[in-house]
Design a protein around this motif. Structure first.
Motif, PDB file in Angstrom:
ATOM      1  N   MET A   1      46.160  13.557  28.558  1.00  0.00           N
ATOM      2  CA  MET A   1      46.838  13.854  29.825  1.00  0.00           C
ATOM      3  C   MET A   1      48.210  13.180  29.909  1.00  0.00           C
ATOM      4  SD  MET A   1      43.557  13.458  32.346  1.00  0.00           S
ATOM      5  CE  MET A   1      44.371  13.887  33.864  1.00  0.00           C
ATOM      6  N   ARG A   2      48.494  12.298  28.960  1.00  0.00           N
ATOM      7  CA  ARG A   2      49.744  11.516  28.929  1.00  0.00           C
ATOM      8  C   ARG A   2      49.922  10.682  30.193  1.00  0.00           C
ATOM      9  NH1 ARG A   2      53.782  15.972  27.081  1.00  0.00           N
ATOM     10  NH2 ARG A   2      52.159  17.201  26.150  1.00  0.00           N
ATOM     11  N   VAL A   3      48.834   9.975  30.537  1.00  0.00           N
ATOM     12  CA  VAL A   3      48.856   9.077  31.693  1.00  0.00           C
ATOM     13  C   VAL A   3      48.175   7.766  31.307  1.00  0.00           C
ATOM     14  CG1 VAL A   3      48.843  10.954  33.386  1.00  0.00           C
ATOM     15  CG2 VAL A   3      46.681   9.944  32.666  1.00  0.00           C
ATOM     16  N   ASP A   4      48.337   6.758  32.169  1.00  0.00           N
ATOM     17  CA  ASP A   4      47.645   5.491  32.005  1.00  0.00           C
ATOM     18  C   ASP A   4      46.293   5.628  32.693  1.00  0.00           C
ATOM     19  OD1 ASP A   4      46.730   2.875  32.022  1.00  0.00           O
ATOM     20  OD2 ASP A   4      48.622   2.021  32.698  1.00  0.00           O
ATOM     21  N   ASP A   5      45.222   5.226  32.022  1.00  0.00           N
ATOM     22  CA  ASP A   5      43.891   5.379  32.613  1.00  0.00           C
ATOM     23  C   ASP A   5      43.591   4.361  33.710  1.00  0.00           C
ATOM     24  OD1 ASP A   5      43.539   3.110  31.062  1.00  0.00           O
ATOM     25  OD2 ASP A   5      41.680   3.783  30.143  1.00  0.00           O
ATOM     26  N   GLN A   6      44.513   3.500  34.004  1.00  0.00           N
ATOM     27  CA  GLN A   6      44.322   2.473  35.037  1.00  0.00           C
ATOM     28  C   GLN A   6      43.979   3.091  36.395  1.00  0.00           C
ATOM     29  OE1 GLN A   6      47.707  -0.074  35.572  1.00  0.00           O
ATOM     30  NE2 GLN A   6      46.877  -1.035  37.376  1.00  0.00           N
ATOM     31  N   GLY A   7      44.528   4.247  36.694  1.00  0.00           N
ATOM     32  CA  GLY A   7      44.299   4.884  37.983  1.00  0.00           C
ATOM     33  C   GLY A   7      43.066   5.772  38.042  1.00  0.00           C
ATOM     34  N   PHE A   8      42.385   5.974  36.915  1.00  0.00           N
ATOM     35  CA  PHE A   8      41.197   6.826  36.901  1.00  0.00           C
ATOM     36  C   PHE A   8      40.070   6.178  37.700  1.00  0.00           C
ATOM     37  CE2 PHE A   8      41.880   9.018  32.489  1.00  0.00           C
ATOM     38  CZ  PHE A   8      42.961   9.694  32.996  1.00  0.00           C
ATOM     39  N   LEU A   9      39.317   7.016  38.379  1.00  0.00           N
ATOM     40  CA  LEU A   9      38.072   6.579  39.000  1.00  0.00           C
ATOM     41  C   LEU A   9      36.960   7.192  38.157  1.00  0.00           C
ATOM     42  CD1 LEU A   9      36.341   5.299  41.201  1.00  0.00           C
ATOM     43  CD2 LEU A   9      36.637   7.397  42.531  1.00  0.00           C
TER      44      LEU A   9
END
Length: 119
Positions: free
Chosen positions: A86-94
């Motif tokens: 997804m080309r994102v940081d997984d820090q924000g995933f729930l």
């Protein structure tokens, strides 16, 4: 209509927290699982969403007794692979993990469903 669920293989033994595998074996297992999750997430064409909600369902390969509390640690590499795709940081995933296993499935499987941000 594209499905928003991917099917990962059952986590290799080295990914389980209680497994006493060498560092090299664990690293190889993590690398392969991350790559698998990355490829499946790319194929599913999930949108770029740094606050995505990932819901997991674990269908074991047999009826052997397992501890459901160990499931989240087996998925760290998969979560990283999904974030890479997804080309994102997984820090924000729930990440939502079940308290119990799903039905037995030949070979075992982990189903990951992505939903948009919970508001």
């Amino acid at each position: 209509m594209k499905s928003n669920v991917i099917r990962l293989s059952w986590p290799r033994r080295a990914l389980w927290e209680n497994e006493k595998a060498s560092h090299m074996v664990k690293a190889a297992a993590k690398r392969m699982y991350r790559k698998e999750a990355w490829a499946l997430a790319l194929e599913a064409k999930w949108p770029k969403d740094p606050r995505a909600v990932l819901s997991f369902r674990f269908c074991p390969p047999d009826r052997r007794k397992r501890d459901a509390h160990n499931l989240p640690t087996t998925q760290k590499a998969a979560i990283d692979g999904i974030a890479d795709a997804m080309r994102v940081d997984d820090q924000g995933f729930l990440c939502l993990f079940p308290a119990e296993f799903g039905p037995v499935e030949k070979g075992g499987a982990v189903y990951v469903e992505i939903k948009g941000e919970i508001t």
